[in-house]
Design an enzyme around this catalytic site. Structure first.
Site, PDB file in Angstrom:
ATOM      1  N   ASP A  33       0.860  -1.164   0.000  1.00 40.08           N
ATOM      2  CA  ASP A  33       0.000   0.000   0.000  1.00 40.08           C
ATOM      3  C   ASP A  33       0.919   1.243   0.000  1.00 40.08           C
ATOM      4  O   ASP A  33       2.103   1.133   0.351  1.00 40.08           O
ATOM      5  CB  ASP A  33      -0.859  -0.058   1.267  1.00 40.08           C
ATOM      6  CG  ASP A  33      -1.559   1.239   1.546  1.00 40.08           C
ATOM      7  OD1 ASP A  33      -2.287   1.710   0.653  1.00 40.08           O
ATOM      8  OD2 ASP A  33      -1.381   1.796   2.659  1.00 40.08           O
ATOM      9  N   ASP A  35      -0.179   5.198   0.847  1.00 39.21           N
ATOM     10  CA  ASP A  35      -0.469   6.159   1.926  1.00 39.21           C
ATOM     11  C   ASP A  35      -0.452   5.463   3.291  1.00 39.21           C
ATOM     12  O   ASP A  35      -1.210   4.513   3.507  1.00 39.21           O
ATOM     13  CB  ASP A  35      -1.879   6.760   1.748  1.00 39.21           C
ATOM     14  CG  ASP A  35      -2.002   7.673   0.538  1.00 39.21           C
ATOM     15  OD1 ASP A  35      -1.334   8.716   0.527  1.00 39.21           O
ATOM     16  OD2 ASP A  35      -2.777   7.340  -0.379  1.00 39.21           O
ATOM     17  N   ASP A 231      -1.470  -0.501   6.001  1.00 33.89           N
ATOM     18  CA  ASP A 231      -1.679   0.098   7.325  1.00 33.89           C
ATOM     19  C   ASP A 231      -3.137   0.070   7.768  1.00 33.89           C
ATOM     20  O   ASP A 231      -3.460   0.569   8.830  1.00 33.89           O
ATOM     21  CB  ASP A 231      -1.197   1.556   7.318  1.00 33.89           C
ATOM     22  CG  ASP A 231      -2.070   2.447   6.453  1.00 33.89           C
ATOM     23  OD1 ASP A 231      -2.235   2.126   5.257  1.00 33.89           O
ATOM     24  OD2 ASP A 231      -2.621   3.444   6.964  1.00 33.89           O
TER      25      ASP A 231
HETATM   26 MG   LIG Z   1      -2.873   3.132   3.521  1.00 35.90          MG
END
Ligand SMILES: [Mg+2]
Length: 288
Positions: A33, A35, A231
């Site tokens: 991922d 961000d 995240d």
């Molecule tokens: Mg993310």
């Protein structure tokens, strides 16, 4: 299953003998991922560049996979290169890529595309011809993370969805993390249109299967050989678990360790940062 807390220094409960978790040992390719995992805003997160450079040097296949459809692939590559990361078009998969593939499969060529100008251009360059104005007749509605959203676009999208056109969205995230805090994202637009139309779109990005299938195809590896690193529990970890990837949660973005007990989606591995993941991959011999 309880996740193994595999952080190397920081965590209170490192794996016994510092051993890497069993599922991670089978990994021969990784998807990340962006961000909250690789960077936050303009800032690279700890260990990201070292780990990605090491993967590139070792010739291990890896991929950046992002739901964020506000930017074109070209814009992402400029950003990744500016951060000094070993990125190229083959190593980048956005929810726009997945959406373009889905439109092709469905024979849809003329979406009412709620998107930024650069993203509209990207679709056009891929042979998708978005409807231009009210006189144009679109064959579907496609919502993306349009940071240039206007009331006129919302109204048109709402009218077309109410009229029963096929309705798609690049991703379900309700907010996008920024250094200043979360901002409204595509999932919030979906919620707004659900209020005005009662309809919900076919969603393509994480955690939905089209993104997972695209990752597998791009890395050309079976799912259990792929670690997905992210995240967020309800997009990154959920997709990884449901698709059979090795789910690696990094605590550098949205999810906190305290969110884990209540989550229906449990990662295989939890790391404090990509530095800790790098250490684990070295320890088990995946990286030199
Ligand atoms: Mg993310």
């Amino acid at each position: 299953m309880t996740p193994q807390f595999a952080s190397t220094q920081e965590g209170p409960s490192a794996a016994p003998d510092g051993a890497a978790p069993e599922r991670l040992a089978q990994v021969t390719g990784l998807a990340f991922d962006l961000d909250g995992t690789v960077y936050l805003g303009a800032q690279l997160l700890p260990g990201a560049r070292d780990l990605l450079d090491a993967l590139a040097s070792a010739g291990l296949p890896f991929l950046f996979a992002t739901n964020n459809s506000s930017k074109s692939a070209e814009e992402y590559l400029v950003r990744l290169h500016a951060l000094g990361l070993p990125a190229d078009r083959e190593r980048l998969l956005t929810s726009n890529d997945v959406a373009i593939e889905r439109l092709r499969q469905a024979g849809l060529r003329r979406p009412y595309l709620v998107a930024t100008p650069t993203v509209v251009r990207e679709y056009r360059s891929q042979g998708i011809d978005p409807a231009e104005d009210d006189a144009d007749t679109p064959d579907c509605v496609l919502l993306t993370f349009d940071t240039t959203l206007t009331y006129a676009k919302l109204r048109r999208a709402s009218d077309l969805v109410r009229a029963g056109l096929p309705y798609l969205a690049t991703h379900p995230d309700t907010v996008c993390p920024t250094p200043e805090g979360p901002i409204p994202d595509c999932g919030a637009f979906i919620a707004l249109l659900a209020e005005t139309t009662g309809a919900r779109p076919e969603v393509l990005g994480k955690p939905q299967p089209p993104m997972a299938t695209a990752i597998e195809a791009r890395l050309d590896l079976p799912a259990h050989r792929i670690a997905f690193v992210g995240d967020r529990l309800y997009t990154d970890v959920r997709m990884a678990v449901e698709h059979g990837f090795v789910a690696v949660l990094t605590l550098t973005g949205e999810a906190q360790r305290t969110d884990l007990p209540a989550s229906p989606h449990q990662p295989d591995v939890v790391v404090e940062s990509l530095t800790a993941l790098h250490t684990l991959l070295r320890r088990q011999g995946t990286l030199p």
